[in-house]
Scaffold this motif. Structure first.
Motif, mmCIF file in Angstrom:
data_model
loop_
_atom_site.group_PDB
_atom_site.id
_atom_site.type_symbol
_atom_site.label_atom_id
_atom_site.label_comp_id
_atom_site.label_asym_id
_atom_site.label_seq_id
_atom_site.Cartn_x
_atom_site.Cartn_y
_atom_site.Cartn_z
ATOM 1 N N LEU A 12 8.904 3.164 2.209
ATOM 2 C CA LEU A 12 8.506 3.004 0.783
ATOM 3 C C LEU A 12 8.925 3.895 -0.152
ATOM 4 C CD1 LEU A 12 6.863 0.967 -0.984
ATOM 5 C CD2 LEU A 12 4.892 2.398 -0.589
ATOM 6 N N SER A 13 9.255 4.985 0.354
ATOM 7 C CA SER A 13 9.743 6.306 -0.638
ATOM 8 C C SER A 13 11.183 6.033 -0.719
ATOM 9 C CB SER A 13 9.564 7.663 0.025
ATOM 10 O OG SER A 13 10.266 8.731 -0.503
ATOM 11 N N ALA A 14 12.014 5.447 0.366
ATOM 12 C CA ALA A 14 13.380 5.359 -0.043
ATOM 13 C C ALA A 14 13.412 4.115 -0.943
ATOM 14 C CB ALA A 14 13.832 4.812 1.377
ATOM 15 N N TYR A 15 12.672 3.120 -1.027
ATOM 16 C CA TYR A 15 12.547 1.828 -1.870
ATOM 17 C C TYR A 15 12.576 2.777 -3.428
ATOM 18 C CZ TYR A 15 12.280 -1.280 1.926
ATOM 19 O OH TYR A 15 12.306 -1.981 2.954
ATOM 20 N N GLU A 16 11.477 3.655 -3.500
ATOM 21 C CA GLU A 16 11.031 4.003 -4.849
ATOM 22 C C GLU A 16 12.263 5.048 -5.231
ATOM 23 O OE1 GLU A 16 7.764 6.138 -3.658
ATOM 24 O OE2 GLU A 16 6.235 4.558 -4.291
ATOM 25 N N ARG A 17 13.204 5.290 -4.356
ATOM 26 C CA ARG A 17 14.015 6.581 -4.983
ATOM 27 C C ARG A 17 15.496 5.619 -5.030
ATOM 28 N NH1 ARG A 17 14.551 10.965 -0.823
ATOM 29 N NH2 ARG A 17 13.507 9.562 0.585
ATOM 30 N N GLY A 18 15.684 4.367 -4.589
ATOM 31 C CA GLY A 18 16.855 3.561 -4.797
ATOM 32 C C GLY A 18 17.781 3.663 -3.753
ATOM 33 N N LEU A 19 17.250 4.581 -2.691
ATOM 34 C CA LEU A 19 18.159 4.660 -1.356
ATOM 35 C C LEU A 19 18.281 3.201 -0.615
ATOM 36 C CD1 LEU A 19 16.842 8.218 -0.495
ATOM 37 C CD2 LEU A 19 18.938 7.627 -1.820
ATOM 38 N N SER A 21 17.119 -0.970 -0.360
ATOM 39 C CA SER A 21 16.658 -2.354 -1.207
ATOM 40 C C SER A 21 15.796 -3.277 -0.194
ATOM 41 C CB SER A 21 17.801 -3.032 -1.726
ATOM 42 O OG SER A 21 18.667 -2.181 -2.661
ATOM 43 N N PRO A 22 14.501 -3.415 -0.716
ATOM 44 C CA PRO A 22 13.804 -4.084 0.092
ATOM 45 C C PRO A 22 14.369 -5.665 0.175
ATOM 46 C CG PRO A 22 12.680 -3.807 -1.661
ATOM 47 C CD PRO A 22 13.902 -3.099 -1.736
ATOM 48 N N SER A 23 13.931 -6.613 1.381
ATOM 49 C CA SER A 23 14.326 -8.115 1.173
ATOM 50 C C SER A 23 13.376 -8.597 0.225
ATOM 51 C CB SER A 23 13.989 -8.273 2.629
ATOM 52 O OG SER A 23 12.897 -8.441 2.883
ATOM 53 N N LEU A 24 13.604 -9.967 -0.231
ATOM 54 C CA LEU A 24 12.421 -10.615 -0.868
ATOM 55 C C LEU A 24 11.253 -10.578 -0.384
ATOM 56 C CD1 LEU A 24 12.422 -12.139 -3.883
ATOM 57 C CD2 LEU A 24 13.148 -14.002 -2.511
ATOM 58 N N LYS A 25 11.328 -10.755 0.986
ATOM 59 C CA LYS A 25 9.649 -10.922 1.467
ATOM 60 C C LYS A 25 9.110 -9.548 1.705
ATOM 61 C CE LYS A 25 7.739 -12.395 6.047
ATOM 62 N NZ LYS A 25 8.130 -12.959 7.582
ATOM 63 N N VAL A 26 9.872 -8.575 1.686
ATOM 64 C CA VAL A 26 8.927 -7.053 1.968
ATOM 65 C C VAL A 26 8.788 -7.022 0.240
ATOM 66 C CG1 VAL A 26 9.605 -4.577 2.316
ATOM 67 C CG2 VAL A 26 10.299 -6.233 3.815
ATOM 68 N N ALA A 27 9.569 -7.213 -0.590
ATOM 69 C CA ALA A 27 9.295 -6.848 -1.873
ATOM 70 C C ALA A 27 8.071 -7.460 -2.442
ATOM 71 C CB ALA A 27 10.534 -7.200 -2.976
ATOM 72 N N SER A 28 7.796 -8.713 -1.967
ATOM 73 C CA SER A 28 6.707 -9.803 -2.197
ATOM 74 C C SER A 28 5.259 -8.943 -1.724
ATOM 75 C CB SER A 28 6.793 -11.100 -1.660
ATOM 76 O OG SER A 28 7.926 -11.488 -2.315
ATOM 77 N N ARG A 29 5.276 -8.425 -0.462
ATOM 78 C CA ARG A 29 4.473 -7.704 0.198
ATOM 79 C C ARG A 29 3.948 -6.260 -0.486
ATOM 80 N NH1 ARG A 29 6.982 -7.943 5.634
ATOM 81 N NH2 ARG A 29 6.846 -5.669 5.475
ATOM 82 N N ILE A 30 4.999 -5.621 -0.858
ATOM 83 C CA ILE A 30 4.751 -4.420 -1.800
ATOM 84 C C ILE A 30 4.054 -4.776 -2.951
ATOM 85 C CG2 ILE A 30 5.696 -2.417 -2.762
ATOM 86 C CD1 ILE A 30 8.064 -2.683 -0.645
#
Length: 204
Positions: A12-19, A21-30
């Motif tokens: 999640l931290s990597a997503y937040e820092r732009g390192l 990119s989540p898949s569409l399914k993971v982004a929906s869960r977040i």
């Protein structure tokens, strides 16, 4: 939040820092973990029209929804150019004021003003009462007709506990009241209160 979204804190931290990119399914869960939903936004295309005797005006290809409370905002804009009252403040919660504001916006407003304050459902409700030149009313006709040709729906389809949805809303949770007491299960009477001077022995 990572636990609620079914991922790790490091990911999640990597997503937040732009390192990463989540898949569409993971982004929906977040997003669901934060109480939101990944959805689509309607784009409205506008066409500028010209007619003799009136100012140029813009016409949308479809209507749209403006969620409360913005659809009931009090807006300050140009003076009343239609009736010449000098009024420049419009409380959209008041039906008569909403009619006046919609007339101003449709006849003189820019697309970004209309899309911010004109709600499609509220517009349909007052459409026949608006003072609009015939060319303006005719040009808006297709969008109004498309919005009012609604499909038939059946309220009983949703009585079996099915989670139903609207275009821009979902049921988050539902809290129900406890069932009222019935004759077969009467509310037990309150025991009589004892005075500190009651000489009777306390009950066993």
């Amino acid at each position: 939040m990572a636990a609620r979204a079914g991922t790790s804190q490091a990911t999640l931290s990597a997503y937040e820092r732009g390192l990463k990119s989540p898949s569409l399914k993971v982004a929906s869960r977040i997003l669901a973990a934060t109480g939101h939903e990944l959805t689509l936004r309607t784009y409205v295309d506008w066409t500028e029209h010209r007619a003799p005797g009136i100012d140029d005006f813009s016409v949308p290809d479809r209507l749209w929804a403006v969620a409360p409370p913005m659809c009931f905002a009090t807006i300050t804009m140009m003076p009343d150019l239609i009736r010449g009252s000098g009024r420049d403040e419009w409380n959209l919660l008041d039906r008569a004021a909403r009619i006046g504001a919609y007339e101003q916006l449709i006849r003189c407003g820019l697309p970004h003003q209309m899309i911010r304050w004109i709600d499609g459902g509220l517009l349909v409700d007052v459409w026949d009462e608006l003072d609009l030149p015939d060319p303006v009313r005719t040009a808006w006709g297709p969008a109004i007709r498309a919005a009012t040709e609604a499909p038939r729906d059946d309220a009983l389809r949703f009585m079996g506990g099915t989670s139903w949805v609207a275009a821009s809303a979902r049921i988050g949770s539902t809290s129900r009241l406890p069932p009222p007491p019935t004759a077969s299960s009467p509310t037990p009477p309150h025991p009589p209160r004892r005075s500190r001077f009651d000489p009777r022995p306390p009950p066993p």
